[in-house]
Design a protein around this motif. Sequence first.
Motif, PDB file in Angstrom:
ATOM      1  N   ASP A  57      67.593  56.820  12.354  1.00  0.00           N
ATOM      2  CA  ASP A  57      66.293  57.522  13.043  1.00  0.00           C
ATOM      3  C   ASP A  57      66.420  58.959  13.092  1.00  0.00           C
ATOM      4  OD1 ASP A  57      65.959  54.576  13.642  1.00  0.00           O
ATOM      5  OD2 ASP A  57      66.580  54.716  15.798  1.00  0.00           O
ATOM      6  N   CYS A  58      65.019  59.552  13.229  1.00  0.00           N
ATOM      7  CA  CYS A  58      65.191  60.968  13.092  1.00  0.00           C
ATOM      8  C   CYS A  58      63.675  61.392  14.096  1.00  0.00           C
ATOM      9  CB  CYS A  58      64.808  61.540  11.979  1.00  0.00           C
ATOM     10  SG  CYS A  58      63.280  61.047  11.009  1.00  0.00           S
ATOM     11  N   ASP A  59      63.811  62.420  14.761  1.00  0.00           N
ATOM     12  CA  ASP A  59      62.699  62.911  15.712  1.00  0.00           C
ATOM     13  C   ASP A  59      62.054  64.194  14.780  1.00  0.00           C
ATOM     14  OD1 ASP A  59      63.135  61.147  17.667  1.00  0.00           O
ATOM     15  OD2 ASP A  59      64.553  62.657  18.431  1.00  0.00           O
ATOM     16  N   LEU A  60      60.613  64.085  14.619  1.00  0.00           N
ATOM     17  CA  LEU A  60      59.560  64.923  13.902  1.00  0.00           C
ATOM     18  C   LEU A  60      58.639  65.338  14.964  1.00  0.00           C
ATOM     19  CD1 LEU A  60      59.669  63.684  10.388  1.00  0.00           C
ATOM     20  CD2 LEU A  60      61.230  65.418  11.251  1.00  0.00           C
ATOM     21  N   LEU A  61      58.414  66.564  14.967  1.00  0.00           N
ATOM     22  CA  LEU A  61      57.367  67.281  15.848  1.00  0.00           C
ATOM     23  C   LEU A  61      55.992  66.776  15.422  1.00  0.00           C
ATOM     24  CD1 LEU A  61      57.333  69.164  18.069  1.00  0.00           C
ATOM     25  CD2 LEU A  61      56.514  70.993  16.443  1.00  0.00           C
ATOM     26  N   TYR A  62      55.437  66.331  16.344  1.00  0.00           N
ATOM     27  CA  TYR A  62      53.828  65.800  16.045  1.00  0.00           C
ATOM     28  C   TYR A  62      53.818  64.338  15.640  1.00  0.00           C
ATOM     29  CZ  TYR A  62      52.676  70.396  17.021  1.00  0.00           C
ATOM     30  OH  TYR A  62      52.322  71.810  17.666  1.00  0.00           O
ATOM     31  N   ARG A  63      54.997  63.575  15.614  1.00  0.00           N
ATOM     32  CA  ARG A  63      54.981  62.423  14.617  1.00  0.00           C
ATOM     33  C   ARG A  63      55.420  61.380  15.674  1.00  0.00           C
ATOM     34  NH1 ARG A  63      56.448  65.972   9.836  1.00  0.00           N
ATOM     35  NH2 ARG A  63      56.830  67.055  11.640  1.00  0.00           N
ATOM     36  N   PRO A  64      55.181  60.226  15.388  1.00  0.00           N
ATOM     37  CA  PRO A  64      55.780  59.085  16.180  1.00  0.00           C
ATOM     38  C   PRO A  64      57.210  58.820  15.977  1.00  0.00           C
ATOM     39  CG  PRO A  64      54.640  58.076  14.249  1.00  0.00           C
ATOM     40  CD  PRO A  64      54.433  59.619  14.278  1.00  0.00           C
ATOM     41  N   LEU A 115      50.401  51.178  11.995  1.00  0.00           N
ATOM     42  CA  LEU A 115      50.249  52.325  12.070  1.00  0.00           C
ATOM     43  C   LEU A 115      50.714  52.799  13.626  1.00  0.00           C
ATOM     44  CD1 LEU A 115      46.909  53.592  10.738  1.00  0.00           C
ATOM     45  CD2 LEU A 115      48.966  53.705   9.856  1.00  0.00           C
ATOM     46  N   GLU A 116      51.448  53.636  14.134  1.00  0.00           N
ATOM     47  CA  GLU A 116      51.951  54.381  15.173  1.00  0.00           C
ATOM     48  C   GLU A 116      51.414  55.672  15.099  1.00  0.00           C
ATOM     49  OE1 GLU A 116      55.595  51.328  16.643  1.00  0.00           O
ATOM     50  OE2 GLU A 116      55.863  53.321  16.420  1.00  0.00           O
ATOM     51  N   GLY A 117      51.117  56.297  16.441  1.00  0.00           N
ATOM     52  CA  GLY A 117      50.692  57.622  16.572  1.00  0.00           C
ATOM     53  C   GLY A 117      51.211  58.399  17.539  1.00  0.00           C
ATOM     54  N   LEU A 118      51.350  59.574  17.450  1.00  0.00           N
ATOM     55  CA  LEU A 118      51.841  60.291  18.655  1.00  0.00           C
ATOM     56  C   LEU A 118      50.501  60.228  19.871  1.00  0.00           C
ATOM     57  CD1 LEU A 118      54.158  62.378  19.367  1.00  0.00           C
ATOM     58  CD2 LEU A 118      52.551  64.077  18.933  1.00  0.00           C
ATOM     59  N   GLN A 176      47.377  53.081  17.896  1.00  0.00           N
ATOM     60  CA  GLN A 176      47.761  53.824  16.749  1.00  0.00           C
ATOM     61  C   GLN A 176      47.539  55.464  16.867  1.00  0.00           C
ATOM     62  OE1 GLN A 176      44.619  52.001  14.806  1.00  0.00           O
ATOM     63  NE2 GLN A 176      45.628  50.304  14.374  1.00  0.00           N
ATOM     64  N   GLY A 177      47.580  55.971  18.123  1.00  0.00           N
ATOM     65  CA  GLY A 177      47.285  57.352  18.367  1.00  0.00           C
ATOM     66  C   GLY A 177      45.673  57.555  18.450  1.00  0.00           C
ATOM     67  N   PRO A 178      45.630  58.605  19.151  1.00  0.00           N
ATOM     68  CA  PRO A 178      43.981  58.896  19.391  1.00  0.00           C
ATOM     69  C   PRO A 178      43.140  59.249  18.436  1.00  0.00           C
ATOM     70  CG  PRO A 178      45.418  60.528  20.370  1.00  0.00           C
ATOM     71  CD  PRO A 178      46.174  59.463  20.016  1.00  0.00           C
ATOM     72  N   TYR A 179      44.113  59.892  17.051  1.00  0.00           N
ATOM     73  CA  TYR A 179      43.334  60.367  15.905  1.00  0.00           C
ATOM     74  C   TYR A 179      43.346  59.339  14.715  1.00  0.00           C
ATOM     75  CZ  TYR A 179      43.823  64.624  18.561  1.00  0.00           C
ATOM     76  OH  TYR A 179      43.693  65.474  19.495  1.00  0.00           O
ATOM     77  N   SER A 180      43.613  58.075  14.947  1.00  0.00           N
ATOM     78  CA  SER A 180      43.995  57.141  14.089  1.00  0.00           C
ATOM     79  C   SER A 180      43.256  55.714  14.309  1.00  0.00           C
ATOM     80  CB  SER A 180      45.316  56.732  13.926  1.00  0.00           C
ATOM     81  OG  SER A 180      46.135  57.979  14.029  1.00  0.00           O
ATOM     82  N   CYS A 181      42.951  55.102  13.356  1.00  0.00           N
ATOM     83  CA  CYS A 181      42.291  53.695  13.450  1.00  0.00           C
ATOM     84  C   CYS A 181      42.221  52.863  12.178  1.00  0.00           C
ATOM     85  CB  CYS A 181      40.683  53.698  14.233  1.00  0.00           C
ATOM     86  SG  CYS A 181      39.599  54.477  13.036  1.00  0.00           S
ATOM     87  N   LEU A 182      42.258  51.597  12.418  1.00  0.00           N
ATOM     88  CA  LEU A 182      42.048  50.560  11.254  1.00  0.00           C
ATOM     89  C   LEU A 182      41.158  49.608  12.011  1.00  0.00           C
ATOM     90  CD1 LEU A 182      45.837  50.132  10.194  1.00  0.00           C
ATOM     91  CD2 LEU A 182      44.086  51.223   8.983  1.00  0.00           C
ATOM     92  N   PHE A 221      38.496  53.576   8.645  1.00  0.00           N
ATOM     93  CA  PHE A 221      40.061  53.699   9.007  1.00  0.00           C
ATOM     94  C   PHE A 221      40.393  55.347   8.832  1.00  0.00           C
ATOM     95  CE2 PHE A 221      39.334  52.246   4.491  1.00  0.00           C
ATOM     96  CZ  PHE A 221      39.693  53.158   3.508  1.00  0.00           C
ATOM     97  N   ALA A 222      41.355  55.843   9.532  1.00  0.00           N
ATOM     98  CA  ALA A 222      41.708  56.994   9.627  1.00  0.00           C
ATOM     99  C   ALA A 222      43.171  57.060   9.738  1.00  0.00           C
ATOM    100  CB  ALA A 222      40.845  57.666  10.403  1.00  0.00           C
ATOM    101  N   PHE A 223      44.067  57.821   9.017  1.00  0.00           N
ATOM    102  CA  PHE A 223      45.443  58.035   9.605  1.00  0.00           C
ATOM    103  C   PHE A 223      45.756  59.345   8.788  1.00  0.00           C
ATOM    104  CE2 PHE A 223      44.766  54.477   6.805  1.00  0.00           C
ATOM    105  CZ  PHE A 223      45.265  54.614   5.549  1.00  0.00           C
ATOM    106  N   SER A 224      47.003  59.981   9.179  1.00  0.00           N
ATOM    107  CA  SER A 224      47.334  61.224   8.882  1.00  0.00           C
ATOM    108  C   SER A 224      48.838  61.358   9.122  1.00  0.00           C
ATOM    109  CB  SER A 224      46.630  62.136   9.483  1.00  0.00           C
ATOM    110  OG  SER A 224      46.862  62.429  10.926  1.00  0.00           O
ATOM    111  N   LEU A 225      49.210  62.602   8.786  1.00  0.00           N
ATOM    112  CA  LEU A 225      50.577  63.105   9.295  1.00  0.00           C
ATOM    113  C   LEU A 225      51.055  62.483  10.575  1.00  0.00           C
ATOM    114  CD1 LEU A 225      52.569  66.347   8.652  1.00  0.00           C
ATOM    115  CD2 LEU A 225      51.953  65.942  10.936  1.00  0.00           C
ATOM    116  N   LEU A 226      50.127  62.596  11.577  1.00  0.00           N
ATOM    117  CA  LEU A 226      50.111  62.287  12.784  1.00  0.00           C
ATOM    118  C   LEU A 226      50.835  60.924  12.909  1.00  0.00           C
ATOM    119  CD1 LEU A 226      47.223  63.901  14.598  1.00  0.00           C
ATOM    120  CD2 LEU A 226      49.460  64.637  14.473  1.00  0.00           C
ATOM    121  N   ASN A 227      50.557  59.892  11.901  1.00  0.00           N
ATOM    122  CA  ASN A 227      51.270  58.774  11.868  1.00  0.00           C
ATOM    123  C   ASN A 227      52.359  58.399  10.949  1.00  0.00           C
ATOM    124  OD1 ASN A 227      47.888  58.530  11.699  1.00  0.00           O
ATOM    125  ND2 ASN A 227      48.747  57.026  13.213  1.00  0.00           N
TER     126      ASN A 227
END
Length: 388
Positions: A61-68, A91-94, A102-108, A113-119
């Motif tokens: 496991d790891c933690d990355l800023l701005y990511r789930p 998808l999971e999002g911050l 899926q996070g406020p900036y994502s959807c399927l 559909f929309a996803f990015s680094l934040l997912n």
Amino acid sequence: MQGVGKEGLQLKLKLWIEGEKIRVECRAKLTKDSFSFALAKSLVLTKALNNHKEVSAQEEDCDLLYRPPMKRYRFTQLQQGELVICYEGGLEGLWATEHTPQGPYSCLREDVFAFSLLNGWYPMEDDADLCEVEVQVGGEWQIIHGQYDAENNVWHYRQINPVDCNIIGVRREGYHVIGDEQVSLFFPDEQMRRKVQPYYHGYRQIADFYRTLYGTDRMGRMTLFFLPDTGEDFGGYKRDGLIVFTAVKQDVASALHHIAHELAHSYAQGADCFSWEDWLNETHAEWSALLYELEQDEAFFERCLAKTKETYGDRALCLKDNGEGHSEFVHEAGVLVYEKVYRRYGADSIRTMLTTFDRLQEKNTKNFLQALRQQGKTELAEMVESYC
């Protein structure tokens, strides 16, 4: 921050959208005997082949800023050649909520559909490089900033910035667009057209203001993409040639201020956004927007500053409240430091700092303060430095 490749695009991805899940095949050319990257924990590796031979990875496991929640995969004892990695999942999002799992900036969804680094949806960090994505949907779709391959009935998307890889697709009959040579606005409902018009006209005014303020145009042609309204607070983020918003809101003045902030990142960018240095990006973006508000409506300008003060509270003003790490108040602290500069030295001092940062080659606080001093603006440099 994800590594920037020196030999061009190294990761070739095929992407399938399958209901509420995605499926990905990733191919990487190997030049050493190991390969390491991170993915969202919501995605499961289903296969890994090194030159057609199955291989397995160590996982942690790891933690990355701005990511789930993320997981790091380490492949070792590999043979030079090709590594193929297949994975799939939801998808999971911050900042995910019950309304936006899926996070406020994502959807399927059926039409978008929309996803990015934040997912955390694509290999990132460590040995991962920029991605070239073949999106497995046909001509009835439009991939934002993608190129349609009619012969194979797929879309090609090329990541150009190490910070993100945005995949946004709309079914042509399900989304609407207005625009011109400067900007295109995509929105999900024809009934929203009248609500979107002020965004369109406001964008053009803001862009004109920035061209005058900075003396150059770093914005280029821009796409403003409005996701289906989830009922959450209005929010957004900017990438190269793209600004993504969570909704079309009725409070046009506040929404345009948000657009002004995001658009200002065309200039206010380049400092390490995963460290304390991100105060430079966010402060200069917000004060670009604030100078626009000051010209348009001074009362609204003051309300924006008052809201920032309320958010920051009565804590001591400091740009490095987390040492070298990313500050929790990166959107507020520098803005309030610059308010002190504004109150003492006026708006021209802010303009000087904005344009100085924009013109820096290597963007960090040390170089920024040095550049101010070289211009004879020692008082500005010392004032900012006193809050570091």
